[in-house]
Design a protein around this motif. Structure first.
Motif, PDB file in Angstrom:
ATOM      1  N   VAL A 279       0.809  -1.225   0.000  1.00 55.26           N
ATOM      2  CA  VAL A 279       0.000   0.000   0.000  1.00 55.26           C
ATOM      3  C   VAL A 279       0.849   1.286   0.000  1.00 55.26           C
ATOM      4  CG1 VAL A 279      -1.930  -1.162   1.149  1.00 55.26           C
ATOM      5  CG2 VAL A 279      -0.321   0.177   2.512  1.00 55.26           C
ATOM      6  N   ALA A 280       2.183   1.159   0.132  1.00 59.30           N
ATOM      7  CA  ALA A 280       3.024   2.369   0.255  1.00 59.30           C
ATOM      8  C   ALA A 280       2.799   3.363  -0.896  1.00 59.30           C
ATOM      9  CB  ALA A 280       4.497   1.983   0.372  1.00 59.30           C
ATOM     10  N   PRO A 281       2.826   2.927  -2.184  1.00 58.40           N
ATOM     11  CA  PRO A 281       2.621   3.918  -3.261  1.00 58.40           C
ATOM     12  C   PRO A 281       1.237   4.567  -3.172  1.00 58.40           C
ATOM     13  CG  PRO A 281       3.511   1.865  -4.151  1.00 58.40           C
ATOM     14  CD  PRO A 281       3.127   1.591  -2.730  1.00 58.40           C
ATOM     15  N   ARG A 282       0.213   3.789  -2.726  1.00 54.68           N
ATOM     16  CA  ARG A 282      -1.145   4.354  -2.621  1.00 54.68           C
ATOM     17  C   ARG A 282      -1.222   5.396  -1.504  1.00 54.68           C
ATOM     18  NH1 ARG A 282      -4.720  -0.147  -1.415  1.00 54.68           N
ATOM     19  NH2 ARG A 282      -3.188  -1.519  -2.347  1.00 54.68           N
ATOM     20  N   VAL A 283      -0.517   5.139  -0.399  1.00 58.46           N
ATOM     21  CA  VAL A 283      -0.538   6.092   0.722  1.00 58.46           C
ATOM     22  C   VAL A 283       0.061   7.432   0.284  1.00 58.46           C
ATOM     23  CG1 VAL A 283       0.459   6.597   2.996  1.00 58.46           C
ATOM     24  CG2 VAL A 283      -0.511   4.340   2.541  1.00 58.46           C
ATOM     25  N   ILE A 284       1.201   7.402  -0.381  1.00 56.15           N
ATOM     26  CA  ILE A 284       1.778   8.712  -0.740  1.00 56.15           C
ATOM     27  C   ILE A 284       0.978   9.404  -1.849  1.00 56.15           C
ATOM     28  CG2 ILE A 284       4.115   8.396   0.188  1.00 56.15           C
ATOM     29  CD1 ILE A 284       5.072   7.888  -2.579  1.00 56.15           C
ATOM     30  N   ALA A 285       0.296   8.604  -2.678  1.00 57.82           N
ATOM     31  CA  ALA A 285      -0.539   9.224  -3.726  1.00 57.82           C
ATOM     32  C   ALA A 285      -1.765   9.907  -3.105  1.00 57.82           C
ATOM     33  CB  ALA A 285      -0.966   8.173  -4.737  1.00 57.82           C
ATOM     34  N   ALA A 286      -2.182   9.467  -1.913  1.00 58.36           N
ATOM     35  CA  ALA A 286      -3.380  10.035  -1.263  1.00 58.36           C
ATOM     36  C   ALA A 286      -3.069  11.309  -0.468  1.00 58.36           C
ATOM     37  CB  ALA A 286      -4.001   8.981  -0.338  1.00 58.36           C
ATOM     38  N   LEU A 287      -1.801  11.662  -0.357  1.00 60.84           N
ATOM     39  CA  LEU A 287      -1.445  12.873   0.403  1.00 60.84           C
ATOM     40  C   LEU A 287      -1.917  14.118  -0.345  1.00 60.84           C
ATOM     41  CD1 LEU A 287       2.157  11.738   1.410  1.00 60.84           C
ATOM     42  CD2 LEU A 287       0.277  12.174   3.021  1.00 60.84           C
ATOM     43  N   ARG A 288      -2.359  15.137   0.394  1.00 57.14           N
ATOM     44  CA  ARG A 288      -2.872  16.359  -0.267  1.00 57.14           C
ATOM     45  C   ARG A 288      -1.926  17.540  -0.075  1.00 57.14           C
ATOM     46  NH1 ARG A 288      -8.529  15.212   2.443  1.00 57.14           N
ATOM     47  NH2 ARG A 288      -9.229  13.504   1.118  1.00 57.14           N
ATOM     48  N   LEU A 289      -1.562  17.817   1.186  1.00 56.13           N
ATOM     49  CA  LEU A 289      -0.640  18.937   1.464  1.00 56.13           C
ATOM     50  C   LEU A 289       0.797  18.512   1.157  1.00 56.13           C
ATOM     51  CD1 LEU A 289      -0.083  21.741   2.949  1.00 56.13           C
ATOM     52  CD2 LEU A 289       0.351  20.335   4.963  1.00 56.13           C
ATOM     53  N   ILE A 290       1.120  17.300   1.555  1.00 56.68           N
ATOM     54  CA  ILE A 290       2.485  16.789   1.398  1.00 56.68           C
ATOM     55  C   ILE A 290       2.690  16.390  -0.055  1.00 56.68           C
ATOM     56  CG2 ILE A 290       4.092  14.974   2.130  1.00 56.68           C
ATOM     57  CD1 ILE A 290       2.528  14.915   4.829  1.00 56.68           C
ATOM     58  N   ARG A 291       3.748  16.937  -0.658  1.00 59.90           N
ATOM     59  CA  ARG A 291       3.999  16.709  -2.089  1.00 59.90           C
ATOM     60  C   ARG A 291       4.812  15.449  -2.292  1.00 59.90           C
ATOM     61  NH1 ARG A 291       4.110  22.035  -4.233  1.00 59.90           N
ATOM     62  NH2 ARG A 291       4.455  21.152  -6.301  1.00 59.90           N
ATOM     63  N   LEU A 292       4.493  14.722  -3.343  1.00 54.44           N
ATOM     64  CA  LEU A 292       5.242  13.532  -3.726  1.00 54.44           C
ATOM     65  C   LEU A 292       6.443  14.012  -4.549  1.00 54.44           C
ATOM     66  CD1 LEU A 292       5.641  10.537  -4.229  1.00 54.44           C
ATOM     67  CD2 LEU A 292       3.698  10.564  -5.778  1.00 54.44           C
ATOM     68  N   ALA A 293       7.651  13.862  -3.996  1.00 51.81           N
ATOM     69  CA  ALA A 293       8.836  14.427  -4.677  1.00 51.81           C
ATOM     70  C   ALA A 293      10.094  13.659  -4.272  1.00 51.81           C
ATOM     71  CB  ALA A 293       8.994  15.897  -4.315  1.00 51.81           C
TER      72      ALA A 293
ATOM     73  N   THR B 152       6.908  19.990   3.216  1.00 51.67           N
ATOM     74  CA  THR B 152       6.997  18.552   3.513  1.00 51.67           C
ATOM     75  C   THR B 152       6.826  17.765   2.214  1.00 51.67           C
ATOM     76  OG1 THR B 152       6.104  18.950   5.705  1.00 51.67           O
ATOM     77  CG2 THR B 152       6.030  16.683   4.919  1.00 51.67           C
ATOM     78  N   THR B 153       7.731  16.787   2.000  1.00 54.42           N
ATOM     79  CA  THR B 153       7.642  15.938   0.814  1.00 54.42           C
ATOM     80  C   THR B 153       7.724  14.471   1.233  1.00 54.42           C
ATOM     81  OG1 THR B 153      10.026  16.079   0.464  1.00 54.42           O
ATOM     82  CG2 THR B 153       8.668  17.628  -0.783  1.00 54.42           C
TER      83      THR B 153
END
Ligand code: PLP
Length: 410
Positions: free
Chosen positions: A339-353, A361-362
């Motif tokens: 589920v790790a990729p799904r968890v970071i894709a669900a973040l709204r404020l925290i950017r995936l970078a 926060t990334t």
């Protein structure tokens, strides 16, 4: 204060005041009373006579020659970091700025090692550094033996290092806290063993920054930074540093000239400007990361949290001794790896970078980003599972960061 605009004071004061309009070549600007050091956008410097130019080219005197060699805009950033990393480590510490962290890692390793030499490296390193060792250094006849962070301290350290060494060993290379596992190595203990055997100790201090940890004062010979991260702090520039003394400092300067990994003057100006607020940013990031780590440790879907500030971290006691803050990086493992990729894709404020150390926060999954080019064996050796999530905690309101994580974890 020793000299106006150079060093002195404590870390927050050094970050603001060290460097700046202190070099003799900065005279005309100093006479205008500028609050900041101007950008010296020039490829080279002019001379009144051929003799003057020859003297400067030979490396004598205080003047600048050519911007790949040196430039006043680079000096401010270098003097700031030398003052911050050199605190408690001797007056002759100097910094050399490079065009990236990898250019700095390359110069530091090339300054200390030649064909036929061997060095001992911590197994858990930034993926780019491992790649450089495997793809480049080995081709140039430099050999390496990896030792895990867990074996780089405690009783029996001397014997463990001796069994990793050979008669050709010249250096030990550490990264503590390590990217992205946050493993901790006892710098002072490794420095004692290394010094007794005549090996140099190189430490990548990117994750801690000199606000939280000063390896030179703990006995290291060379400090390396990806200044792209905390030193710049705003995810808007790429740079690196080597900080050291004596012969290694001369070699690092020569390697910038020979390899050509010089930083552009405008970027150096932006870097020095950003470093003025380093201590303030790091203090906020230390606090936010501690709160985030505590919250993740209590979450039922999280199997393990890696943060040196937590009592559960195996390196906590060492970190307490050698760090004055535990930093802004937190990594954690999901109970369900998938589920790790799904968890970071669900973040709204925290950017995936893939980047880190900025005010924002990334998040990233290192197996799919910073360490994707490693072989599965190298990833395993570096302690990176597929479910590991790395957070670079920024300076936003703590509650906003935690709320976003909680909604993404579900
Ligand atoms: N060292 C560490 C610990 C890093 O995390 C990085 C980059 O992520 C580097 C060195 C390389 O720095 P740069 O990307 O500025 O070349």
């Amino acid at each position: 204060m020793e000299q106006r605009g150079t060093a002195g004071g404590r870390q927050r004061t050094r970050a603001v005041h060290a460097g700046g309009l202190s070099h003799p070549s900065a005279g005309p600007d100093a006479s205008l009373g500028s609050m900041t050091t101007p950008v010296y956008r020039t490829t080279g410097f002019t001379f009144d006579t051929a003799e003057q130019m020859a003297e400067t080219a030979a490396g004598h005197g205080e003047r600048f020659l050519y911007s790949r060699y040196d430039n006043p805009s680079l000096h401010e950033a270098e003097q700031k970091l030398a003052a911050l990393e050199g605190a408690g480590a001797g007056a002759d510490v100097g910094a050399v700025v490079f065009s990236s962290g990898m250019a700095a890692v390359t110069a530091a390793l090339m300054a200390g090692l030649s064909a036929g030499d061997h060095f001992i490296a911590q197994a858990e390193l930034y993926g780019g550094t491992t790649g450089l060792i495997r793809r480049v250094l080995r081709r140039f006849g430099v050999d390496v033996t990896y030792v895990e962070a867990a074996a780089l301290g405690g009783p029996g350290l001397d014997q463990r290092l001796d069994s990793a060494a050979s008669p050709a060993t010249r250096a030990v290379y550490l990264e503590t806290p390590a990217n992205p596992t946050l493993r901790i190595v006892d710098i002072e203990a490794v420095a004692r063993t290394a010094r007794a055997r005549g090996w140099r100790l190189l430490v990548d201090n990117t994750f801690a920054s000199p606000i939280n940890q000063r390896p030179l004062a703990l006995g290291a010979d060379v400090v390396i930074h990806s200044a792209t991260k905390y030193l710049a702090g705003h995810s808007d520039l790429t740079a690196g540093f080597v900080v050291t003394q004596g012969e290694m400092l001369d070699k690092a300067r020569e390697l910038r000239i020979d390899l050509g990994g010089c930083l552009d003057a405008s970027v150096a100006w932006l870097l020095a400007r950003s470093m003025k607020t380093l201590a303030l940013r790091i203090a906020a990031q230390n606090d936010n990361a501690m709160a985030v780590a505590g919250c993740l440790e209590r979450h039922p879907k999280v199997a393990r949290v890696h943060y040196p500030g937590l009592a559960s971290h195996p390196g906590h006691e060492t970190a307490r001794r050698q760090m004055s803050g535990f930093g802004g990086m937190v990594s954690f493992e999901m109970a369900d790896e998938q589920v790790a990729p799904r968890v970071i894709a669900a973040l709204r404020l925290i950017r995936l970078a893939p980047t880190l150390g900025g005010v924002e926060t990334t998040a990233s999954v290192p197996a799919l980003s910073s360490h994707v080019k490693l072989t599965p064996d190298e990833r395993r050796a570096a302690g990176i599972g597929d479910g590991l999530i790395r957070l670079s905690v920024g300076v936003e309101d703590t509650a906003d960061i935690i709320e976003d994580l909680e909604q993404a974890l579900g």
